[in-house]
Enzyme design. Structure first.
Site, PDB file in Angstrom:
ATOM      1  N   ARG A  98      58.167  73.841  18.386  1.00 23.72           N
ATOM      2  CA  ARG A  98      58.515  73.786  17.024  1.00 23.72           C
ATOM      3  C   ARG A  98      57.327  74.792  15.989  1.00 23.72           C
ATOM      4  O   ARG A  98      57.718  75.522  15.339  1.00 23.72           O
ATOM      5  CB  ARG A  98      58.519  72.356  16.378  1.00 23.72           C
ATOM      6  CG  ARG A  98      59.230  72.421  14.975  1.00 23.72           C
ATOM      7  CD  ARG A  98      59.420  71.015  14.383  1.00 23.72           C
ATOM      8  NE  ARG A  98      60.221  71.245  13.348  1.00 23.72           N
ATOM      9  CZ  ARG A  98      59.686  71.380  12.109  1.00 23.72           C
ATOM     10  NH1 ARG A  98      58.575  71.669  11.873  1.00 23.72           N
ATOM     11  NH2 ARG A  98      60.538  71.653  10.994  1.00 23.72           N
ATOM     12  N   LYS A  99      56.131  74.303  16.331  1.00 26.02           N
ATOM     13  CA  LYS A  99      55.216  75.082  15.653  1.00 26.02           C
ATOM     14  C   LYS A  99      55.066  76.731  15.880  1.00 26.02           C
ATOM     15  O   LYS A  99      55.333  77.357  14.881  1.00 26.02           O
ATOM     16  CB  LYS A  99      53.848  74.400  15.885  1.00 26.02           C
ATOM     17  CG  LYS A  99      52.674  75.410  15.043  1.00 26.02           C
ATOM     18  CD  LYS A  99      51.334  74.478  15.245  1.00 26.02           C
ATOM     19  CE  LYS A  99      50.205  75.383  14.702  1.00 26.02           C
ATOM     20  NZ  LYS A  99      49.009  74.653  14.518  1.00 26.02           N
TER      21      LYS A  99
END
Length: 139
Positions: A98-99
């Site tokens: 996600r990051k």
């Protein structure tokens, strides 16, 4: 008595066939070009959002312990026997993206087929079945 927002869970689970199709399309037509790269990137991102959204709805609805991170959402629903250990492992690898996908997108490697693109369609489909089975069992 629990209030589990089954409608919202189902709306998200119903997105999985399209996400899986996008991943399969990216794999089948992979040419290293930016078009396939963006299809892959968006499908991986949507997979993350579906899994964490559904997990959050389950945690809230069944009053499970509070999650401290995206990975913790998966840990909690795994501990509560929503999904198998094998799916937990793969989906944990997914949410770790996600990051890089959302915040560090400028460094994302778009010219390479990500290993999860191949693995994820079946895992997401199995996750949807596991969640539906869990809801039937618990409600």
């Amino acid at each position: 008595m629990y209030y589990v927002n089954q409608e919202q869970i189902e709306r998200r689970l119903n997105a999985i066939p399209d996400i899986a199709a996008g991943l399969r399309h990216a794999e089948a037509s992979w040419d290293g070009g930016v078009g396939c790269g963006f299809i892959q990137e968006r499908a991986l991102h949507l997979g993350i959002e579906v899994v964490t959204d559904v997990g959050s709805y389950l945690i809230d609805g069944f009053i499970m312990r509070d999650a401290s991170s995206y990975e913790d959402i998966l840990d909690i629903i795994h501990e509560e026997k929503v999904m198998s250990a094998a799916n937990h492992e793969v989906l944990t690898r997914l949410v770790r993206l996600r990051k890089p996908l959302v915040q560090e997108y400028f460094d994302w490697e778009r010219q390479s087929l990500h290993p999860l693109t191949v693995e994820l369609p079946v895992v997401l489909e199995t996750f949807a079945a596991e969640v539906r089975d869990y809801l039937k069992r618990e409600l």
